[in-house]
Design a protein around this motif. Structure first.
Motif, PDB file in Angstrom:
ATOM      1  N   ASP A  58      -2.837   6.699  -1.567  1.00 20.29           N
ATOM      2  CA  ASP A  58      -2.669   8.167  -1.532  1.00 20.29           C
ATOM      3  C   ASP A  58      -3.382   8.657  -0.810  1.00 20.29           C
ATOM      4  O   ASP A  58      -3.520   9.935  -0.599  1.00 20.29           O
ATOM      5  CB  ASP A  58      -3.655   8.382  -3.270  1.00 20.29           C
ATOM      6  N   ASN A  59      -4.008   8.150   0.407  1.00 23.93           N
ATOM      7  CA  ASN A  59      -3.888   9.050   1.126  1.00 23.93           C
ATOM      8  C   ASN A  59      -2.879  10.005   2.569  1.00 23.93           C
ATOM      9  O   ASN A  59      -2.290   8.762   2.865  1.00 23.93           O
ATOM     10  CB  ASN A  59      -4.429   7.743   2.568  1.00 23.93           C
ATOM     11  N   ALA A  60      -3.080  10.455   2.744  1.00 23.28           N
ATOM     12  CA  ALA A  60      -1.987  11.306   3.188  1.00 23.28           C
ATOM     13  C   ALA A  60      -2.511  11.854   5.123  1.00 23.28           C
ATOM     14  O   ALA A  60      -3.307  12.387   4.628  1.00 23.28           O
ATOM     15  CB  ALA A  60      -0.978  12.074   2.826  1.00 23.28           C
ATOM     16  N   PHE A  61      -1.770  11.812   5.851  1.00 19.03           N
ATOM     17  CA  PHE A  61      -2.302  12.309   7.232  1.00 19.03           C
ATOM     18  C   PHE A  61      -1.077  13.237   8.144  1.00 19.03           C
ATOM     19  O   PHE A  61      -0.044  12.744   7.758  1.00 19.03           O
ATOM     20  CB  PHE A  61      -2.531  11.431   7.681  1.00 19.03           C
ATOM     21  N   LEU A  62      -1.685  13.992   9.004  1.00 17.49           N
ATOM     22  CA  LEU A  62      -0.691  14.404   9.564  1.00 17.49           C
ATOM     23  C   LEU A  62      -1.710  14.320  10.931  1.00 17.49           C
ATOM     24  O   LEU A  62      -3.036  14.632  11.798  1.00 17.49           O
ATOM     25  CB  LEU A  62       0.063  16.489   9.876  1.00 17.49           C
ATOM     26  N   PHE A  63      -0.762  13.771  12.227  1.00 13.08           N
ATOM     27  CA  PHE A  63      -1.407  13.344  13.466  1.00 13.08           C
ATOM     28  C   PHE A  63      -0.474  14.213  14.494  1.00 13.08           C
ATOM     29  O   PHE A  63       0.681  13.732  14.323  1.00 13.08           O
ATOM     30  CB  PHE A  63      -1.112  11.874  13.070  1.00 13.08           C
ATOM     31  N   GLN A 116       6.591  15.889   4.620  1.00 10.87           N
ATOM     32  CA  GLN A 116       6.673  15.905   3.340  1.00 10.87           C
ATOM     33  C   GLN A 116       8.167  14.725   3.051  1.00 10.87           C
ATOM     34  O   GLN A 116       8.343  14.701   2.055  1.00 10.87           O
ATOM     35  CB  GLN A 116       5.641  16.166   2.797  1.00 10.87           C
ATOM     36  N   ARG A 117       8.684  16.854   3.086  1.00  6.99           N
ATOM     37  CA  ARG A 117      10.329  16.751   2.293  1.00  6.99           C
ATOM     38  C   ARG A 117      11.112  15.802   2.833  1.00  6.99           C
ATOM     39  O   ARG A 117      11.860  15.139   2.781  1.00  6.99           O
ATOM     40  CB  ARG A 117      10.278  17.885   1.987  1.00  6.99           C
ATOM     41  N   GLN A 162       1.275  -1.378   0.062  1.00 14.57           N
ATOM     42  CA  GLN A 162      -0.351  -0.160   0.031  1.00 14.57           C
ATOM     43  C   GLN A 162       1.167   1.342   0.160  1.00 14.57           C
ATOM     44  O   GLN A 162       0.400   2.278   0.671  1.00 14.57           O
ATOM     45  CB  GLN A 162      -1.178   0.222   1.692  1.00 14.57           C
ATOM     46  N   ALA A 163       1.847   1.322  -1.164  1.00 16.15           N
ATOM     47  CA  ALA A 163       3.086   2.131  -0.914  1.00 16.15           C
ATOM     48  C   ALA A 163       2.852   2.801   0.726  1.00 16.15           C
ATOM     49  O   ALA A 163       2.626   4.474   0.250  1.00 16.15           O
ATOM     50  CB  ALA A 163       2.526   3.177  -1.305  1.00 16.15           C
ATOM     51  N   GLN A 164       3.419   2.246   1.543  1.00 16.70           N
ATOM     52  CA  GLN A 164       2.977   3.252   3.117  1.00 16.70           C
ATOM     53  C   GLN A 164       3.861   4.010   3.273  1.00 16.70           C
ATOM     54  O   GLN A 164       5.807   3.241   3.364  1.00 16.70           O
ATOM     55  CB  GLN A 164       3.159   2.114   3.661  1.00 16.70           C
ATOM     56  N   ARG A 165       4.177   4.937   3.648  1.00 18.77           N
ATOM     57  CA  ARG A 165       5.378   6.402   4.747  1.00 18.77           C
ATOM     58  C   ARG A 165       4.985   6.692   5.577  1.00 18.77           C
ATOM     59  O   ARG A 165       3.815   7.284   5.482  1.00 18.77           O
ATOM     60  CB  ARG A 165       6.054   7.052   3.223  1.00 18.77           C
ATOM     61  N   ALA A 166       6.329   7.029   6.660  1.00 23.09           N
ATOM     62  CA  ALA A 166       5.775   7.948   7.597  1.00 23.09           C
ATOM     63  C   ALA A 166       7.127   8.456   7.981  1.00 23.09           C
ATOM     64  O   ALA A 166       8.349   7.932   7.762  1.00 23.09           O
ATOM     65  CB  ALA A 166       5.630   6.439   9.152  1.00 23.09           C
ATOM     66  N   TRP A 173       4.760  14.840  16.358  1.00 25.44           N
ATOM     67  CA  TRP A 173       4.353  14.882  15.013  1.00 25.44           C
ATOM     68  C   TRP A 173       4.236  14.197  14.134  1.00 25.44           C
ATOM     69  O   TRP A 173       5.341  13.382  14.489  1.00 25.44           O
ATOM     70  CB  TRP A 173       4.756  16.080  13.701  1.00 25.44           C
ATOM     71  N   LYS A 174       3.647  12.792  13.450  1.00 26.03           N
ATOM     72  CA  LYS A 174       3.448  11.997  12.233  1.00 26.03           C
ATOM     73  C   LYS A 174       2.846  12.077  11.521  1.00 26.03           C
ATOM     74  O   LYS A 174       1.929  12.395  11.040  1.00 26.03           O
ATOM     75  CB  LYS A 174       3.365  11.023  13.579  1.00 26.03           C
ATOM     76  N   TYR A 175       3.819  12.278  10.296  1.00 29.27           N
ATOM     77  CA  TYR A 175       3.456  12.405   8.822  1.00 29.27           C
ATOM     78  C   TYR A 175       3.016  10.944   7.940  1.00 29.27           C
ATOM     79  O   TYR A 175       3.979   9.684   8.847  1.00 29.27           O
ATOM     80  CB  TYR A 175       4.524  12.713   8.248  1.00 29.27           C
ATOM     81  N   LEU A 176       2.151  10.572   7.919  1.00 30.03           N
ATOM     82  CA  LEU A 176       1.657   8.856   7.275  1.00 30.03           C
ATOM     83  C   LEU A 176       1.305   9.520   5.872  1.00 30.03           C
ATOM     84  O   LEU A 176       0.055  10.163   5.951  1.00 30.03           O
ATOM     85  CB  LEU A 176       0.307   7.955   8.312  1.00 30.03           C
ATOM     86  N   LYS A 177       1.345   8.109   4.718  1.00 31.83           N
ATOM     87  CA  LYS A 177       0.913   8.752   3.908  1.00 31.83           C
ATOM     88  C   LYS A 177       0.375   6.743   3.656  1.00 31.83           C
ATOM     89  O   LYS A 177       1.363   5.980   3.439  1.00 31.83           O
ATOM     90  CB  LYS A 177       1.797   8.822   2.904  1.00 31.83           C
ATOM     91  N   ILE A 178      -0.667   6.602   3.330  1.00 39.42           N
ATOM     92  CA  ILE A 178      -0.884   5.467   2.689  1.00 39.42           C
ATOM     93  C   ILE A 178      -1.880   4.917   1.190  1.00 39.42           C
ATOM     94  O   ILE A 178      -2.856   5.600   1.258  1.00 39.42           O
ATOM     95  CB  ILE A 178      -1.931   3.797   3.617  1.00 39.42           C
TER      96      ILE A 178
END
Length: 447
Positions: free
Chosen positions: A373-378, A402-403, A356-360, A366-371
């Motif tokens: 095409d869905n991207a989040f900031l928690f 993200q950068r 699922q092309a996950q990245r974190a 702070w936590k950046y999470l991408k699953i």
């Protein structure tokens, strides 16, 4: 009394965040591990390097992000015939401790490649007893079902047979090792890597279930009660080995670590987190972690963020050694924090996972999470459930993380199409590998 500690590193397999009483389990008791927590350090923000096992094991043994090594990209590592594994020339936690004068042993799961090219004895361990692959049946000790499937149980590089429940066999071997180290001049480093509570769903009394299995993945079995039996057998096994330290007078000068290789599976308790194994949500990454060293550390609840690859520099520091200068650790020595010589501080940690092309990224709270095409900031300090997506409220933080992930990722081996399919067995490629999670792509929505 040794000037350097003995080290006992205990690794559970797929243990969930709240699967111990001290972390919130109420369905069954884990008295031995709860006692270990009371006597030492209980971490509240400890992470695994990956949401699956072999990748975390690469990071643990090398003290570096697993993405630096080809085998570390597989998640999980390929079958024996594919020839991938931990390069013998790479310095490891056991090889560096061995060079520092330690006797080294691995009892239990390896999962970092097969002989003749790879194996525990080629990467720093003086002794090995256990399974080379990722999973075995608790009673047959085979990585599959059928009379033609060979056992995956080894003494060194020689196949052996044992009768009984695998968790208990490993406990007996570890107890014998600990008792055999009395009065030895060299301190020991014992890696005790259980397969529990990984499937198949077999408790200590389930040998008949083992004989009837049609598939080691065992998707038609298991329940909360059975899972509790597996975890309780793990707890009893740990208690047996810790008891050997007590009765032989070695407990005070032995540094004990207990943790898990990733988050829990389908029957695990991960509250208050969401997610589980194979997901970069907190439930797939945050793991119960305990440390005891009576000679040097006071009991404490520790808020310091830490990760699997920190153990190499930390344990080497405890032994009076350091990582190899040509292979610097990506982890951090957290011993000064545990001793009160340095304050708890923010960390920046990174993950990627091909499914699922996950990245974190975890950066402070702070936590950046991408699953996909869905991207989040928690804000994971305020929102442990990862439900409130703050990407639009804090766009500058979202863009920065993200950068940061892109810049970090550029320094590691890429996940190509070949990598994506190479290490996956037909069973894992099939949808049934994670049927209950096939549609979960939005952590902020109830499904």
């Amino acid at each position: 009394m040794p000037t350097r500690p003995n080290i006992l590193f205990i690794l559970a397999d797929d243990l969930g965040w709240a699967d111990l009483g001290v972390y919130g389990q109420t369905g069954f008791a884990t008295p031995h591990l709860d006692r270990l927590a009371a006597q030492g350090v209980r971490f509240t923000q400890a992470y695994a390097n990956s949401a699956v096992c072999s990748a975390t094991r690469f990071a643990l043994i090398t003290g570096r992000y697993q993405y630096r090594l080809r085998g570390g990209l597989e998640e999980p590592i390929a079958r024996p015939r594919d020839g991938l594994g931990l390069p013998p020339e790479h310095p490891t936690l056991p090889s560096l401790l061995k060079a520092a004068g330690y006797d080294t042993a691995l009892i239990g799961k390896w999962h970092l490649g097969h002989p003749p090219a790879h194996g525990p004895l080629r990467s720093g361990y003086d002794r090995f007893f256990g399974n080379l692959g990722g999973v075995v049946d608790y009673f047959t000790h085979k990585p599959g079902v059928g009379a033609d499937v060979p056992r995956d149980l080894w003494e060194g590089e020689v196949p052996v047979e044992r009768s009984g429940y695998y968790t208990q066999i490993l406990a007996d071997e570890a107890e014998a090792y600990v008792r055999g180290r009395i009065d030895h001049a060299r301190p020991f480093f014992l890696s005790l890597h259980f397969t529990a509570p990984h499937w198949p769903w077999e408790g200590p009394q389930d040998e008949a279930v083992s004989r009837e299995l049609r598939d080691l993945f065992h998707y038609d079995g298991g329940n909360l009660k059975k899972y509790g039996e597996i975890v309780q057998s793990l707890d009893a096994a740990v208690g047996q080995v810790l008891g050997a330290l007590d009765t032989t007078g070695q407990a005070r000068d032995t540094l004990v670590v207990f943790t898990s290789d990733n988050g829990g599976e389908r029957f695990s308790k991960t509250w208050p987190f969401t997610g589980q194994k194979t997901e970069l949500l907190e439930g797939g990454l945050r793991v119960p972690t305990l440390l005891r060293w009576p000679a040097r550390l006071q009991p404490q609840v520790q808020e310091q963020v830490t990760i699997s690859m920190d153990w190499l520099p930390t344990l080497l520091a405890a032994a009076g050694s350091a990582p190899h200068p040509d292979w610097p650790s990506d982890g951090e020595n957290i011993l000064p924090v545990l001793e009160g010589r340095a304050p708890v501080h923010a960390r920046t940690l990174y993950w990627r996972y091909k499914a699922q092309a996950q990245r974190a990224v975890r950066d402070g709270d702070w936590k950046y999470l991408k699953i996909n095409d869905n991207a989040f900031l928690f804000d994971v300090a305020a929102d442990e459930r990862e439900r409130a997506n703050l990407r639009d409220k804090h766009p500058e933080v979202f863009a920065r993380l993200q950068r940061q992930w892109e810049d970090w990722n550029a320094g590691f081996l890429p996940i190509t199409d070949a990598v994506f399919t190479h290490g996956l067995t037909p069973d894992i490629q099939a949808d049934r590998y994670v049927p209950e999670r096939a549609s979960r792509v939005h952590p902020g929505r109830s499904n």
